[in-house]
Write a protein that holds these residues in place. Structure first.
Motif, mmCIF file in Angstrom:
data_model
loop_
_atom_site.group_PDB
_atom_site.id
_atom_site.type_symbol
_atom_site.label_atom_id
_atom_site.label_comp_id
_atom_site.label_asym_id
_atom_site.label_seq_id
_atom_site.Cartn_x
_atom_site.Cartn_y
_atom_site.Cartn_z
ATOM 1 N N LEU A 1 6.795 -8.108 4.423
ATOM 2 C CA LEU A 1 7.749 -9.015 5.059
ATOM 3 C C LEU A 1 8.646 -9.724 4.054
ATOM 4 N N LEU A 2 8.411 -9.485 2.764
ATOM 5 C CA LEU A 2 9.377 -9.996 1.789
ATOM 6 C C LEU A 2 10.713 -9.281 1.985
ATOM 7 N N GLN B 1 4.489 -2.756 -11.478
ATOM 8 C CA GLN B 1 3.811 -1.976 -10.441
ATOM 9 C C GLN B 1 4.713 -1.769 -9.228
ATOM 10 N N LEU B 2 5.617 -2.725 -8.959
ATOM 11 C CA LEU B 2 6.481 -2.597 -7.791
ATOM 12 C C LEU B 2 7.712 -1.740 -8.073
ATOM 13 N N GLY B 3 7.950 -1.406 -9.335
ATOM 14 C CA GLY B 3 9.065 -0.513 -9.674
ATOM 15 C C GLY B 3 10.432 -1.084 -9.331
ATOM 16 N N ARG C 1 5.424 -7.601 -10.936
ATOM 17 C CA ARG C 1 4.133 -7.142 -11.468
ATOM 18 C C ARG C 1 4.338 -6.351 -12.750
ATOM 19 N N ARG D 1 17.930 -12.076 2.077
ATOM 20 C CA ARG D 1 16.748 -12.921 2.000
ATOM 21 C C ARG D 1 15.533 -12.118 1.563
ATOM 22 N N LEU D 2 14.867 -12.570 0.528
ATOM 23 C CA LEU D 2 13.587 -12.007 0.103
ATOM 24 C C LEU D 2 12.524 -12.975 0.601
ATOM 25 N N GLY D 3 11.889 -12.646 1.717
ATOM 26 C CA GLY D 3 11.006 -13.614 2.344
ATOM 27 C C GLY D 3 11.792 -14.875 2.658
ATOM 28 N N GLN E 1 11.113 -13.938 7.306
ATOM 29 C CA GLN E 1 10.994 -12.519 7.003
ATOM 30 C C GLN E 1 12.246 -12.066 6.256
ATOM 31 N N TRP F 1 -2.407 -5.290 -13.288
ATOM 32 C CA TRP F 1 -2.099 -4.326 -12.214
ATOM 33 C C TRP F 1 -2.240 -2.886 -12.684
ATOM 34 N N ARG G 1 1.649 -11.570 2.384
ATOM 35 C CA ARG G 1 2.729 -11.477 1.401
ATOM 36 C C ARG G 1 2.237 -11.273 -0.024
ATOM 37 N N THR G 2 0.924 -11.250 -0.222
ATOM 38 C CA THR G 2 0.445 -10.913 -1.562
ATOM 39 C C THR G 2 -0.256 -9.554 -1.579
ATOM 40 N N ARG G 3 -0.485 -8.954 -0.409
ATOM 41 C CA ARG G 3 -1.112 -7.620 -0.379
ATOM 42 C C ARG G 3 -0.091 -6.550 -0.013
ATOM 43 N N PRO H 1 8.800 -0.058 -2.973
ATOM 44 C CA PRO H 1 7.774 0.310 -3.963
ATOM 45 C C PRO H 1 6.964 1.514 -3.490
ATOM 46 N N LEU I 1 3.034 -7.157 1.091
ATOM 47 C CA LEU I 1 4.342 -7.642 0.638
ATOM 48 C C LEU I 1 5.477 -7.218 1.570
ATOM 49 N N ARG J 1 -4.070 0.985 -11.066
ATOM 50 C CA ARG J 1 -4.397 1.020 -9.634
ATOM 51 C C ARG J 1 -3.123 0.931 -8.810
ATOM 52 N N PRO J 2 -3.116 1.663 -7.699
ATOM 53 C CA PRO J 2 -1.935 1.610 -6.844
ATOM 54 C C PRO J 2 -1.853 0.275 -6.123
ATOM 55 N N ILE J 3 -0.693 0.001 -5.514
ATOM 56 C CA ILE J 3 -0.490 -1.282 -4.833
ATOM 57 C C ILE J 3 -1.500 -1.440 -3.693
#
Lengths: 263, 157
Positions: B65-66, A174-176, A229, A190-192, B78, B129, B59-61, B114, B63, B132-134
């Motif tokens: 700040l990843l 989903q994140l491509g 995802r 850094r990823l997070g 961050q 997933w 960070r799970t919705r 994304p 995302l 449905r879109p993100i």
């Protein structure tokens, strides 16, 4: 850090089939290859270096015991054919995945161990990520600790390596995202909270603090796919072996670290 | 002269129309891209910046700040794969932000961001997933509304 246009998987695979070759230069030049070890805290580095503190050594010790234990009274133990692992298995992990003539496919180290059980020991294959398979694989791989990863020059492995590279560079989920976006193009950033490593598979099976346990490279690949995802491939899928075959060529000549410790 | 002025006003409007592309995808509301932006709200309403902030920092919705840093002093760790969000509201209009959130590939096919509101061009989407879109249309509008409030450049209180 070189950039690669991310192709959707079907396009990437189609391009691969059309050209029949791996396109493009190596994403990370051999001299620039770094183990994830280098990016770890000093504490975790020390934990890996010290065999008494390295939790992965428990699996290696278990593996050493399994090596000498016959799976049934009528069949030999691994040691019955291979003898002292410290000499017979030295350097083996550095050359895997290898070509398996019997199935005419590439095979990874844990696949080889299970194939050996089936053909020579009359035993059922050990389940992926089972403690015994991780232990035996870690024990065999540890015999190559310090040796440089040196994938065999075997043209029969070329299609799998090319497929592995196409998978590594394909956008999925989903994140491509693709493996390459992080591990070829943005390693060191850094990823997070996480410093992105190059994703060099130098120490598998390894002990990951996040897992509180040992795991294979396939488990790690599944983690990343889930993070993107994407639907992970099933354990033992040829896609993983292809990725492992590509990653070995991408990692050479870094040394084998099994059992590595990672955050 | 009056005619000339009118013509000058007319030209950008024609150009904008020529560049406008309507997008209709199953599972997401249709919208129109004009130039490098989506001028109209996806929901027809303005988003809520407070809800938008919560999405951006989750960070799970969102995302966000990843990959992005931003003016969120309470958020540790961050990412730094993408531009800092401080001052983004002065650099981009809400309409431009909307397209960059919905599907940045429309502007740069190689973007690593994304596509938060698109279901096309995706491969091996995980079972949970799929379809449905993100983010939802309403969530996109909340994030647009919040990002538009980030008007202080980096390093200023």
């Amino acid at each position: 850090m070189p950039r690669h246009p991310g192709l959707p998987l079907p396009v990437a695979l189609a391009a691969l089939l059309l050209t029949g070759a791996v396109a493009g230069a190596e994403p990370i030049a051999p001299a620039d290859r770094r183990s994830g070890f280098d990016q770890m805290s000093a504490e975790i580095q020390t934990m890996q270096r010290d065999d008494d503190a390295n939790p992965g050594m428990l699996a290696v010790v278990d593996g050493a015991e399994l090596w000498t234990k016959p799976p049934s009274s009528s069949r030999p133990a691994c040691a019955g054919c291979h003898g002292e692992a410290s000499s017979s298995m030295r350097g083996v992990a550095a050359r895997y995945p290898a070509w398996d003539a019997r199935t005419a496919r590439p095979i990874d180290l844990q696949g080889r161990i299970n194939a050996c059980r089936r053909t020579h020991q009359g035993a059922d294959p050990l389940a992926y990520e089972s403690p015994d398979l991780l232990a035996l694989t870690a024990f065999v791989a540890t015999q190559s600790r310090g040796q440089r990863i040196a994938p065999p020059e075997d043209a029969r492995l070329a299609p799998a390596r090319a497929e592995g590279r196409a998978l590594f560079e394909a956008r999925m989920g989903q994140l491509g995202l693709s493996c390459a976006i992080c591990h070829d193009e943005n390693w060191g950033r850094r990823l997070g909270a996480a410093a992105i490593p190059q994703g060099q598979p130098t120490g598998y099976p390894l002990y990951r603090l996040e897992w509180q346990g040992m795991g294979s490279l396939q488990r790690r690949l599944r983690n990343c796919l889930t993070g993107m995802r994407a639907e992970p491939f099933g354990y033992g899928a040829p896609e993983y072996v292809a990725l492992e075959a590509y990653l070995a060529t991408r990692a050479a000549p870094l040394p084998v670290e099994t059992p590595a410790v990672r955050p | 002269m009056r005619r000339g002025r009118r013509a000058a006003r007319f030209v950008p409007a024609v150009l904008a129309l020529a560049l406008a592309t309507a997008r209709a995808e199953e599972g997401v509301v249709s919208f129109t891209i004009v130039g490098d932006a989506i001028p109209a709200s996806l929901t027809g309403a303005s988003g809520d910046p407070n809800r938008g902030r919560a999405i951006v920092t989750d960070r799970t919705r969102g995302l966000c700040l990843l990959c992005h840093g931003g003016p969120f002093p309470e958020e540790r760790f961050q990412g730094n794969l993408a531009p800092d969000l401080a001052g983004i509201g002065t650099r981009r209009s809400p309409a431009q932000l909307r397209l960059r959130l919905v599907d940045g590939r429309a502007l740069n096919p190689d973007t690593i961001m994304p596509s938060y509101y698109s279901l096309t061009g995706l491969t091996r989407v995980g079972r949970v997933w799929q379809g449905r879109p993100i983010l939802s249309a309403a969530e996109i509008e909340d994030v647009v509304a919040f990002l538009a409030t980030l008007r202080e450049p980096e390093g200023r209180p």
